[in-house]
Design an enzyme around this catalytic site. Structure first.
Site, PDB file in Angstrom:
ATOM      1  N   SER A 122       3.835   9.085  14.097  1.00  0.00           N
ATOM      2  CA  SER A 122       3.638  10.531  14.177  1.00  0.00           C
ATOM      3  C   SER A 122       4.873  11.123  14.807  1.00  0.00           C
ATOM      4  O   SER A 122       5.794  10.397  15.189  1.00  0.00           O
ATOM      5  CB  SER A 122       2.398  10.880  15.004  1.00  0.00           C
ATOM      6  OG  SER A 122       2.183  12.282  15.025  1.00  0.00           O
TER       7      SER A 122
ATOM      8  N   ARG B 188       4.266   8.401   6.717  1.00  0.00           N
ATOM      9  CA  ARG B 188       2.800   8.319   6.718  1.00  0.00           C
ATOM     10  C   ARG B 188       2.244   9.641   6.219  1.00  0.00           C
ATOM     11  O   ARG B 188       2.806  10.698   6.485  1.00  0.00           O
ATOM     12  CB  ARG B 188       2.283   8.052   8.139  1.00  0.00           C
ATOM     13  CG  ARG B 188       0.777   7.824   8.265  1.00  0.00           C
ATOM     14  CD  ARG B 188       0.356   6.521   7.648  1.00  0.00           C
ATOM     15  NE  ARG B 188      -0.984   6.114   8.022  1.00  0.00           N
ATOM     16  CZ  ARG B 188      -2.091   6.437   7.340  1.00  0.00           C
ATOM     17  NH1 ARG B 188      -2.000   7.197   6.261  1.00  0.00           N
ATOM     18  NH2 ARG B 188      -3.265   6.021   7.720  1.00  0.00           N
TER      19      ARG B 188
ATOM     20  N   THR C 100      -3.697  14.356  17.542  1.00  0.00           N
ATOM     21  CA  THR C 100      -4.105  13.262  18.416  1.00  0.00           C
ATOM     22  C   THR C 100      -5.193  13.683  19.388  1.00  0.00           C
ATOM     23  O   THR C 100      -6.140  12.927  19.651  1.00  0.00           O
ATOM     24  CB  THR C 100      -2.887  12.724  19.197  1.00  0.00           C
ATOM     25  OG1 THR C 100      -1.866  12.331  18.267  1.00  0.00           O
ATOM     26  CG2 THR C 100      -3.271  11.527  20.044  1.00  0.00           C
TER      27      THR C 100
ATOM     28  N   CYS D 199       7.383   7.550  -3.616  1.00  0.00           N
ATOM     29  CA  CYS D 199       7.108   6.521  -2.610  1.00  0.00           C
ATOM     30  C   CYS D 199       8.272   6.413  -1.630  1.00  0.00           C
ATOM     31  O   CYS D 199       9.412   6.193  -2.037  1.00  0.00           O
ATOM     32  CB  CYS D 199       6.862   5.172  -3.286  1.00  0.00           C
ATOM     33  SG  CYS D 199       6.688   3.806  -2.105  1.00  0.00           S
TER      34      CYS D 199
ATOM     35  N   CYS E 225       5.729  -2.199   1.093  1.00  0.00           N
ATOM     36  CA  CYS E 225       4.761  -1.151   1.439  1.00  0.00           C
ATOM     37  C   CYS E 225       4.679  -0.920   2.943  1.00  0.00           C
ATOM     38  O   CYS E 225       4.484  -1.856   3.724  1.00  0.00           O
ATOM     39  CB  CYS E 225       3.388  -1.529   0.891  1.00  0.00           C
ATOM     40  SG  CYS E 225       2.102  -0.315   1.218  1.00  0.00           S
TER      41      CYS E 225
ATOM     42  N   CYS F 223       1.742   3.983   3.852  1.00  0.00           N
ATOM     43  CA  CYS F 223       1.716   5.441   4.043  1.00  0.00           C
ATOM     44  C   CYS F 223       0.590   6.110   3.269  1.00  0.00           C
ATOM     45  O   CYS F 223       0.187   7.205   3.603  1.00  0.00           O
ATOM     46  CB  CYS F 223       3.070   6.048   3.670  1.00  0.00           C
ATOM     47  SG  CYS F 223       3.367   6.192   1.884  1.00  0.00           S
TER      48      CYS F 223
ATOM     49  N   CYS G  43       0.892   6.986  -2.526  1.00  0.00           N
ATOM     50  CA  CYS G  43       0.658   6.646  -3.936  1.00  0.00           C
ATOM     51  C   CYS G  43      -0.775   6.928  -4.354  1.00  0.00           C
ATOM     52  O   CYS G  43      -1.036   7.468  -5.436  1.00  0.00           O
ATOM     53  CB  CYS G  43       1.002   5.182  -4.180  1.00  0.00           C
ATOM     54  SG  CYS G  43       0.120   4.012  -3.118  1.00  0.00           S
TER      55      CYS G  43
END
Length: 659
Positions: free
Chosen positions: A86, A344, A380, A594, A628, A631, A634
């Site tokens: 984050s 992410r 958060t 991606c 990968c 995140c 896709c």
């Protein structure tokens, strides 16, 4: 049928606890596996801030009331915090409630308070000051690495409260009751969730067993809390199975792409917070950047782009690299060293997209449900508070279950009822936090576009503060039926490549900007070689059906299956259709979208049988699953909505530490 363990494990589990693996090189059949099991009171899937807050709150209540409750947290990362990414600026409101004396606890990472907050409008050459909403004020907040914060919170949970945290355990399946023993939130008969099953370890890509094979483990739980983060794999299945979005809008998402740099001391201003809008994005694309001056001479910077963007030629990674070519960033990063990279998806749907939070036997917490305050660019605090409220409801549910078991030892215990958590959340300050800003993000999708959204957001945040009788929708009511089976609203915004021109991104200028693979190397991403590809070319609805029927493995190995509904499942035909539509209509969008280079639509070699079976027009899809970084873009953005993200072997994926 599942068989419980004869004794309760109270120490950290090891993979050696798994039992009776089939012989090496045998084709894996999940119906033949004798799984090791463990009985727990509360099983929490995901060791992020929400899951850890729930665990700590349960153990606090255990201390207060004297009733022992066993809490297990399953974390798919190699360690707590390894998959956490984050910005991040933390509002400590929930932390103050959960751990009032946190500032006296050793090694806490909230050491850099935010000292200023500004917002700037970028053109290609200039950086202009602009007013920011009062919600973006950061007085009393802290700039942190959320990965480090999570690692610290996990240590508190384990060392101070006795929570059992098992890293490297990837929860892959919901463990359902054998009969329809409960009702869903709408009163329909339904199977209840009775825990989870972790992923198999030691399978080849063709689903044969290696000598290292160990079957997944079943965790039988009275309460199951899903705290997987945005668009979690089990959360997505639970939302569909129990129709949890029946009365809510579809969730919408953004993709956050970030880096951490060690900057020249002359450029470092500890505690400074800057947010940007405008360039490099066009006026039809929602998004913005940030620069956070963390502790120890570090700067976190990045870009969030709404996944409702229209142009299939857009690359979030290349937009971030282009953004750093701006004079503002060139000056900031002169002589600096890049230390980390990551990406992410984040929830952007807000209040309208919060689903029903409970299902028979468990609940959704944190970003699995979606509590990000987009105006604040923070989630958060809300995620942690949701975990605390769910922990209180889970503690009560466990006590009720224990009392029911004592009164009638011959009957199966009823499924845990977590509806009180749903009620408590809607009566909490989390709901008020989201209600005030509910119209800001969707205002950018009105007919007035970007400028109208900026104007409306300014008036609403400064004067109206959400006190209006209307609530903007992400999609018209007449269209909502399209998204009830897991289809993405963001994907529906993608336009045909014929309507757009390829974007001419500038060449890289190392070390300021670099190619994608150089950045991916900074994530520490690693997956075990020769394991099943966890990115499945199949619609989520079909994947859910196969999971419940135990047919996933046979379908993935190329078998043509006849379903109970009389349909035919042919993965190769599905893959061929995927390549045709995505290449012809959308110019192979995932190859650019991606942020880890997982997907490629490549020209096949002459005589390549894969093209004839699963390709189109000489092209085939290559999935570099080893790249990968989890995140989830896709799964959300692919226009054909036929990529389903599932968990790989536990312990794989990125190893974030500064993000």
């Amino acid at each position: 049928m599942l068989r419980p363990l004869t004794s309760r494990a109270v120490t950290r589990l090891a993979r050696s606890l798994h039992s009776s693996a089939p012989r090496a090189s045998a084709l894996f059949n999940p119906k033949d596996v004798d799984r090791a099991e463990d009985d727990v009171d509360v099983c929490i899937v995901g060791g992020g801030p929400a899951g850890l807050s729930a665990a700590i709150r349960i153990k606090q209540l255990e201390r207060e009331q004297g009733n022992e409750v066993r809490v297990v947290v399953l974390e798919k990362g190699a360690e707590a915090g390894a998959h956490i990414l984050s910005g991040a600026v933390i509002e400590p409101r929930a932390l103050n409630e959960l751990l009032p004396d946190w500032q006296q606890l050793p090694d806490h990472p909230l050491t850099q308070p935010a000292t200023s907050s500004t917002m700037r409008w970028l053109t290609s050459k200039h950086s202009l000051p602009m007013p920011h909403p009062p919600q973006m004020s950061n007085d009393g907040n802290y700039i942190v690495s959320l990965s480090n914060f999570t690692r610290w919170l996990a240590a508190v949970a384990e060392n101070e409260y006795g929570v059992e945290i098992y890293p490297g355990f990837a929860a892959a399946q919901l463990l359902l009751s054998e009969t329809t023993d409960s009702n869903d939130p709408w009163g329909n008969p339904a199977q209840s969730v009775r825990g989870v099953i972790t992923n198999e370890v030691g399978l080849t890509k063709n689903y044969t067993t290696k000598s290292s094979f160990e079957p997944g483990m079943a965790f039988n739980a009275k309460v199951t809390l899903l705290a997987e983060g945005a668009h979690g794999s089990l959360s997505k299945l639970a939302i569909q199975k129990y129709q949890l979005r029946k009365e809510s809008q579809p969730q919408t998402y953004g993709i956050g792409v970030k880096e951490v740099w060690r900057v020249d001391p002359a450029q470092y201003q500890p505690g400074k917070v800057v947010h940007t809008m405008g360039w490099p994005l066009d006026t039809k694309t929602y998004g913005g950047g940030w620069v956070y001056h963390m502790g120890d001479g570090l700067v976190s910077l990045g870009l969030v782009i709404g996944l409702d963007y229209q142009n299939p030629y857009l690359s979030p990674y290349r937009e971030l690299q282009r953004m750093k070519h701006h004079p503002y960033y060139r000056e900031l990063l002169a002589g600096a060293e890049r230390l980390s990279y990551g990406a992410r998806v984040i929830n952007e749907g807000g209040l309208q997209s919060v689903p029903k939070l409970h299902f028979p036997g468990g609940a959704l917490i944190g970003c699995s449900a979606g509590f990000v305050n987009v105006a604040k660019i923070k989630g958060t605090h809300n995620a942690m508070k949701s975990g605390m409220l769910a922990g209180e409801a889970a503690f009560s549910a466990v006590q009720s279950s224990s009392e029911a078991a004592e009164s009638d030892s011959e009957s199966a215990s009823p499924a845990a009822d977590m509806s009180s958590y749903d009620t408590a959340l809607r009566e909490s300050w989390v709901w008020k936090d989201l209600h005030e800003v509910r119209n800001l993000r969707p205002s950018f999708n009105t007919r007035l576009g970007l400028w109208g959204g900026i104007a409306y957001s300014g008036v609403d945040s400064l004067f109206l503060k959400g006190r209006v009788p209307w609530t903007f929708k992400h999609a018209p009511a007449a269209e909502l039926a399209k998204y009830k089976d897991g289809k993405s609203l963001d994907a529906a915004h993608t336009q045909s490549a014929f309507l757009h021109k390829p974007i001419d991104y500038p060449p890289f200028e190392a070390p300021l900007s670099t190619d994608l693979m150089t950045s991916v190397a900074l994530t520490g991403t690693n997956h075990a070689e020769d394991q099943p590809v966890h990115l499945r070319v199949v619609e989520t609805r079909e994947f859910l059906r196969e999971a419940e029927a135990g047919e996933i493995e046979r379908a993935e190995t190329g078998a043509v299956l006849a379903t109970t509904e009389g349909k035919t499942v042919d993965r190769k035909a599905g893959r061929r259709k995927h390549v045709e539509v995505n290449v012809r209509e959308y110019a192979g969008l995932l190859g650019r979208a991606c942020p880890a280079g997982v997907y490629e639509y490549v020209e096949a070699e002459p005589g390549d049988k894969a093209v004839a079976e699963e390709g189109w027009d000489g092209k085939k899809l290559v999935i570099n699953s080893q790249n990968c970084i989890h995140c989830k873009l896709c799964d959300i953005k692919v226009p054909t909505q036929d990529i389903t993200w599932t968990v790989p072997e536990g312990g794989g994926g990125p190893k974030y530490s500064l993000t």
